[in-house]
Design an enzyme around this catalytic site. Structure first.
Site, mmCIF file in Angstrom:
data_model
loop_
_atom_site.group_PDB
_atom_site.id
_atom_site.type_symbol
_atom_site.label_atom_id
_atom_site.label_comp_id
_atom_site.label_asym_id
_atom_site.label_seq_id
_atom_site.Cartn_x
_atom_site.Cartn_y
_atom_site.Cartn_z
ATOM 1 N N HIS A 151 32.017 32.997 35.062
ATOM 2 C CA HIS A 151 32.436 33.701 33.855
ATOM 3 C C HIS A 151 32.400 32.720 32.686
ATOM 4 O O HIS A 151 33.202 31.788 32.629
ATOM 5 C CB HIS A 151 33.852 34.261 34.045
ATOM 6 C CG HIS A 151 33.905 35.350 35.066
ATOM 7 N ND1 HIS A 151 34.944 35.506 35.954
ATOM 8 C CD2 HIS A 151 33.033 36.340 35.345
ATOM 9 C CE1 HIS A 151 34.704 36.549 36.721
ATOM 10 N NE2 HIS A 151 33.542 37.072 36.382
ATOM 11 N N HIS A 206 37.697 29.387 38.532
ATOM 12 C CA HIS A 206 37.803 30.369 37.455
ATOM 13 C C HIS A 206 38.922 29.995 36.493
ATOM 14 O O HIS A 206 39.692 29.078 36.748
ATOM 15 C CB HIS A 206 38.113 31.760 38.020
ATOM 16 C CG HIS A 206 36.938 32.449 38.633
ATOM 17 N ND1 HIS A 206 36.333 33.529 38.050
ATOM 18 C CD2 HIS A 206 36.246 32.195 39.768
ATOM 19 C CE1 HIS A 206 35.325 33.914 38.811
ATOM 20 N NE2 HIS A 206 35.246 33.125 39.861
ATOM 21 N N GLU A 232 42.108 29.742 40.278
ATOM 22 C CA GLU A 232 42.364 30.242 38.934
ATOM 23 C C GLU A 232 43.185 29.215 38.169
ATOM 24 O O GLU A 232 44.277 28.843 38.592
ATOM 25 C CB GLU A 232 43.149 31.558 38.995
ATOM 26 C CG GLU A 232 42.454 32.679 39.748
ATOM 27 C CD GLU A 232 41.431 33.406 38.884
ATOM 28 O OE1 GLU A 232 41.263 33.046 37.701
ATOM 29 O OE2 GLU A 232 40.799 34.351 39.410
ATOM 30 N N GLU A 260 35.375 31.210 30.718
ATOM 31 C CA GLU A 260 36.386 30.437 31.428
ATOM 32 C C GLU A 260 36.030 28.954 31.432
ATOM 33 O O GLU A 260 35.770 28.346 32.464
ATOM 34 C CB GLU A 260 36.559 31.000 32.848
ATOM 35 C CG GLU A 260 37.108 32.419 32.819
ATOM 36 C CD GLU A 260 36.999 33.175 34.130
ATOM 37 O OE1 GLU A 260 37.359 34.366 34.140
ATOM 38 O OE2 GLU A 260 36.540 32.590 35.122
HETATM 39 ZN ZN LIG Z 1 36.743 34.491 36.268
#
Ligand SMILES: [Zn+2]
Length: 1162
Positions: free
Chosen positions: A813, A910, A995, A816
């Site tokens: 992504h 992420h 994350e 990010e």
């Molecule tokens: Zn992500």
């Protein structure tokens, strides 16, 4: 609750329903009152569960028919009904069943002359009205007309009754049909006038609750379109805006200001976003015309749904949300089980053999490898000012960084620290540069060199066109560096811009930057090769010059009281007082002519550089700008990331920026997160750094929507505003603002170049290959890192290629960027000379794809690739054409599985925009089934709980990591993510998504601080340490490894202990943030105005009782504040032994005391 008591209660209730004896009924009512006056709401719920509501309703039906009304029975009955009814989720249904709406309504009509009874009726009416169905019935049967007879203009008489009526009306107006009826009967205008009247006359603010109640009525009525239109027609905006101005100075009036602000925002006439189309300004023709138009997905968006009579939500389904979450859990055991299904012909996997050169361990190759390394080593040594050509352990895992505890913060001050990590890799001078060029020619690492050179060969003109953005004009160094002739030369340059090589050369002479692992020249070299859709010709200064983390990290921003309200009112002022509104477009991708040199006194914007994505800037007022971000390429959404340049600012002026096309329902910007800013002047003065910046930050729903005319958008979609104010550090500076620390594709590529050239080739096996070309024609690098074999002996070579794999990826992504900083930390640690890294390399072969979505990063996307797809939703069946990086990453993983070498650990890095801290998502069959409440016998399913080991380790060794935030549930909506597919199809037990927050930490060492790049990088290195400990815990190890580990990790024990100590309070709940600090909910269906608060009506009932006890209504002017002291005294007295020792009190007054006791303030 004991059985006996239960049966006792049931007897009471059934007697209440059947008895016609007044004394018996009174006695039962008093017992019930007594019962409910003690304890908490749990008792009431218990009574409800035993049929209390039904019994009371039936008793009311009987009592209401007596003529004249028997107050002594009705009053306690109505009080009980109000208290029980508001807590009974099925009350509406029960009222309907008992056909009680008409009874209550007619009772209220008959009590118009008796204010005490009327007030009681109105409470019950309000409770009934809170239920959508019975509310609608009441509306049809004339309840609103009745209430309007009771609600009077300002008067000190009967305020309790008026208040009860207003609140009942507000409850009725929650029904949209009632709201429409109210508008057509002209009540809206009436309500506005009533509100104005109370506002003007209640100068001492004694009747805040009445004013608030009237606003609540307006708030509900304006939930329907007709209501909003009428409100505008009645000059509602003007009236509310003006009255709010009178209230702002008084904090007591917050309840009024809040609701008024909500109404103003909601009724602000909707406007389409001021762009010709919501679709991205850039589009990319897909290969084979695969998808002409990407579908309008809008999973996370917010949509307006008013206008038509929709089925209104039944409050009975209050916990629908948590259910929805659970519905998303995968409960099909077969789907949860690992199943090695190939999404392609097996023969295709053969191509990935070439991506595992470490397995083709023939002697020759490794020998020639070391030969190559030698040349490299020579060259490294020839690099100037590189005292150690081995990479130092960048963020040493052995020294937990304690500087962060130091809270003395100087935002722009000079760097005191920087003691560790002072290994300048290169310092550039002109002479050295030429030496560099020579060595550059010698570069012989096949792929990198080829990549770098090929693009110049392909398009020589292009590479020369890449220029650095013009620098601040009055920078002190400027005149020194560029003599007047130079300036003339610059101006005569055809492009009108500084030609890069001159500027760069001159600049670099002044570069004090000893920024580790960054080289401006490497950056330029790489940036020249980037293929972008806008065909970038400019370099953003921060990416070129580099970023050095500041010496201190910044605490999360404390939210200023009422900031959102102030901003919203300021927005509304544009409509009410448009005198100072400029409304000039100063930057516009769609109309580039607007971007030309700006008007005097106006900021200049730019963002046509890697990862930049500004689409439009509008100067609203002198120091305020509305900004619109570009959508992801080939898409009409995903606005969150931003990165742009701004110049020509004044000093010491707070500029307000509003990004007006955000989409998420909420944002960490409401919870202490700041954006980041980079000042070129600061950088040139030796402080090259991205800093957390901005104040008065908040995030709320605005009045823009995606109009049909905008095309390509989802009609009716709502937008949110991120607003922040910035005071720039210098006059006429060039500053860059971004959502988060930028990390471009060129940054990554040049970083790999530096790592490759500065590792110790005798120890570190490093291979950089190209996984594939992206759609946009950029190479996606694949790294292999492990330890060189100890010797050429057979055993050592076998150990070399039998090491288990660890597979890491990041940045699928593009928005990010935090994931890239974590990856940077991982890479620097992996190739470092740290003994732990050395050991780790001997334990594993690392396969790393540091940037899975280069095109997205390059073109300033937030979520997608050039195909407009979220690449992390393509893992089930990736298309080789549309999603090449995913297709080949999966192919490589499948290949490893096919040769029996599936990775021990898989982790995809992420960033998380809604949560704090760093945490892992993993996959567990059992936890998923348990959470879903599945009846499947989980004892039958055996599951290795090894997936929990790594996060547990990280919780101990990584200060930013929090185990409590981890989740191991497999959601249906995530079935096509890397984590789930690698777990299921490749059979990797330890398959994770890591994350990292954009914001900060709530636990441990960094508690209360926003994360900087240093902490993110540290996370990356601690992840490596975690892997080593995992290896020692979970895998059989050689004696040698164990011995070394024992030696090294002794130290670690200590750290672990220390970290544990500092994190010992880490047992807090780690839920997502609450909906918002201030209500930002301008939804039409919003009920979040505190009306659901039981205590409020309870208090009202109680206050009223104390008034009954002998005060006159007119004295009750403190109503709505707190329970008056007289009332408290009354309560106290009646709870004295004297009054309690008698038999059950029977008078309504005394009963009331019992019911009031429960909610009296402690
Ligand atoms: Zn992500």
């Amino acid at each position: 609750m004991a059985e006996q008591e239960a049966s006792g209660l049931q007897v009471l209730l059934s007697t209440l329903q059947s008895s016609h004896d007044k004394d018996v009924i009174l006695n039962i009512l008093s017992v019930l009152t007594d019962l409910l006056s003690l304890g908490t709401g749990r008792r009431i719920h218990y009574v409800i569960s035993k049929g209390g509501s039904e019994a009371l309703l039936q008793a009311l039906t009987a009592a209401a028919h007596t003529e004249p009304p028997d107050h002594s029975t009705l009053l306690p009955l109505l009080r009980l009904l109000a208290r029980v009814g508001q807590r009974d989720r099925k009350f509406g249904l029960k009222v309907q069943k008992a056909e009680a709406t008409d009874i209550i309504l007619s009772l209220a009509r008959r009590s118009l002359g008796y204010h005490l009874l009327l007030t009681h009726c109105l409470w019950v009416l309000r409770v009934c009205a809170s239920n959508v169905t019975s509310g609608a019935t009441l509306g049809v049967n004339g309840a609103m007309e009745l209430l309007f007879k009771v609600i009077t203009p300002y008067s000190k008489r009967h305020v309790r009754t008026v208040r009860a009526a207003i609140e009942a009306l507000a409850a009725l107006l929650k029904s949209k049909s009632n709201s429409r009826r109210a508008v057509t009967r002209g009540y809206l205008d009436g309500l506005l006038r009533l509100y104005q009247d109370w506002h003007h006359n209640d100068v001492s603010n004694n009747y805040i609750y009445i004013r608030r109640g009237l606003l609540l009525c307006l708030k509900h009525i304006t939930n329907v379109q007709l209501g909003r239109e009428t409100f505008l027609g009645c000059r509602g905006m003007d009236i509310l805006f003006t009255t709010v101005q009178d209230c702002l100075s008084c904090k007591n009036l917050d309840p009024i200001i809040t609701i008024a602000t909500q109404i103003l925002r909601k009724c602000y006439p909707k406007e389409p976003l001021p762009v010709p189309t919501a679709r991205s300004f850039y589009c990319f023709p897909l290969p084979g015309n695969a998808k002409a138009e990407s579908p309008c997905e809008g999973s996370e968006g917010d949509y307006e749904s008013d206008g038509d009579e929709e089925a209104e939500k039944n409050l009975d389904n209050e916990d629908a949300e948590s259910k929805e979450e659970d519905y998303d859990l995968e409960t099909d055991v077969n789907k949860l089980r690992s199943r090695p299904v190939l999404d392609r012909p097996e023969g295709e996997l053969g191509q990935y053999e070439a991506m595992c050169p470490e397995l083709a361990h023939n002697f020759q190759e490794i020998e020639s490898e070391s030969e190559k390394e030698k040349t490299l080593e020579d060259r490294t040594e020839s690099l100037p000012s590189a005292p150690s050509h081995f990479i130092p352990s960048a963020v040493s895992v052995k020294h937990p960084n304690c500087r962060w505890r130091n809270q003395s913060l100087t935002e722009m001050g000079p760097d005191p620290g920087q003691k560790d990590f002072q290994v300048p890799l290169q310092s550039w001078t002109k002479e050295e540069e030429s030496r560099w060029d020579q060595t550059d020619e010698k570069r012989d690492i096949a792929e990198t060199a080829r990549d770098a050179d090929s693009c110049e060969e392909e398009d020589p003109a292009r590479s020369h066109m890449l220029t650095l953005r013009p620098l601040p004009k009055d920078a002190a160094w400027y005149k020194k560096v560029f003599c007047s002739e130079c300036e003339a030369a610059i101006n005569s340059y055809p492009g009108g811009r500084l030609e890069s090589s001159d500027t760069v050369t001159n600049l670099l002479e002044k570069h004090q930057g000893d920024i580790p692992f960054h080289s401006p020249l490497f950056y330029i070299t790489r940036a020249k090769c980037v293929k972008s859709i806008p065909n970038y010709k400019d370099l953003a200064f921060p990416d070129f010059w580099g970023h050095q983390p500041p010496p201190f990290s910044k605490p999360m921003l404390e939210r200023k009281y009422g900031v959102q309200r102030d901003k919203v009112l300021d927005d509304v002022r544009r409509l009410i007082q448009p005198d100072d509104v400029i409304g000039r477009t100063v930057f516009d991708l769609d109309e580039p002519s607007h971007s030309s040199p700006a008007a005097p006194g106006c900021l200049t914007f730019f963002s046509k550089f890697e990862s930049g994505n500004l689409r439009k800037a509008i100067q609203v007022r002198e120091f305020e700008y509305d900004l619109i971000m570009n959508a992801d390429v080939n898409s009409n959404q995903h606005h969150q990331w931003f990165y742009f340049e701004v110049r020509d600012m004044k000093l010491a002026v707070p500029y307000r920026f509003n990004i007006i096309n955000c989409e998420k329902l909420n944002s960490q910007f409401n919870y202490g997160m700041q954006l980041v800013m980079y000042s070129v002047k600061e950088a040139l003065q030796g402080r090259p750094r991205w800093l957390r910046a901005g104040h008065d930050i908040c995030y709320y729903k605005n009045h823009y929507h995606c109009g049909a005319a905008a095309g390509g958008g989802v009609r009716g979609k709502c937008y949110y505003t991120l607003t922040f104010s910035i005071k720039f550090p210098h006059k006429d500076d060039v500053c860059y603002l971004a959502y988060h620390y930028p990390y471009t594709y060129s940054t990554m590529m040049s970083h790999l170049d530096i790592l490759e050239q500065n590792r110790n080739p005798k120890k570190v096996y490093w291979r950089q290959q190209t996984l594939c070309q992206t759609l946009g024609g950029n190479p996606c690098p694949l790294l292999t890192i492990t330890a060189m074999p100890d010797s050429k002996k057979r055993d050592d070579l076998e150990q070399f290629c039998n090491r288990p794999y660890v597979f890491l990826m990041a940045r699928v992504h593009p928005g990010e960027s935090n994931a890239s900083w974590v990856m940077k930390g991982t890479l620097e640690f992996l190739v470092s000379s740290d003994p732990i890294a050395d050991l780790l390399r001997k334990c594993f072969i690392f396969k790393i794809i540091p940037m899975l979505n280069p095109d997205g990063v390059i073109n300033g996307n937030h979520r997608c690739s050039l195909s407009g797809d979220d690449l992390n939703r393509q893992w089930l069946t990736p298309s080789s054409q549309l999603h090449p990086t995913i297709y080949h990453a999966k192919g490589l993983l499948c290949y490893l599985r096919s040769i029996g070498r599936a990775p021990l650990v898989f982790c995809d890095y992420h960033g998380h925009s809604q949560k704090k801290n760093v945490f892992l998502y993993g996959c567990s069959i059992k936890e998923t089934l348990w959470q879903a409440g599945c009846t499947v016998d989980t004892a039958v399913i055996t599951e290795d709980v090894g997936y929990r080991t790594l996060p547990k380790i990280l919780d101990k060794v990584a200060p930013a990591f929090v185990m409590n935030s981890c989740s191991f549930l497999v959601e249906k909506s995530r079935e096509s993510t890397a984590r789930v597919v690698v777990w299921k199809e490749v059979g990797v037990l330890r398959s994770y998504t890591m994350e990292s927050t954009y914001c900060g930490c709530t636990h441990g060492l960094y508690k209360g601080l926003q994360l900087g790049t240093q902490e993110l990088e540290e996370m990356g290195s601690k992840f490596c340490l975690g892997l080593l400990i995992l290896h020692l815990k979970s895998l059989p190890c050689s004696k040698e490894v164990m011995a070394q580990a024992a030696l090294l990790l002794d130290l670690e024990e200590e750290i672990t202990d220390r970290t544990q100590r500092s994190c010992s309070n880490s047992c807090l709940e780690t839920d997502d943030e609450p909906p918002c600090v201030e209500e930002l909910d301008y939804d039409t269906d919003s009920c979040s105005d505190g009306e659901g608060d039981f205590s409020e009506l309870d208090q009202e009932i109680q206050e009223c009782l104390s008034w009954v006890e002998g005060q006159t209504e007119d004295e009750g002017a403190t109503m709505g504040q707190t329970c008056s002291s007289k009332a408290l005294r009354g309560l106290y007295m009646s709870s004295q032994p004297g009054s309690k020792s008698t038999a059950l009190p029977l008078s309504p007054t005394a009963l009331g005391v019992y019911s009031g006791f429960e909610s009296s303030p402690a």
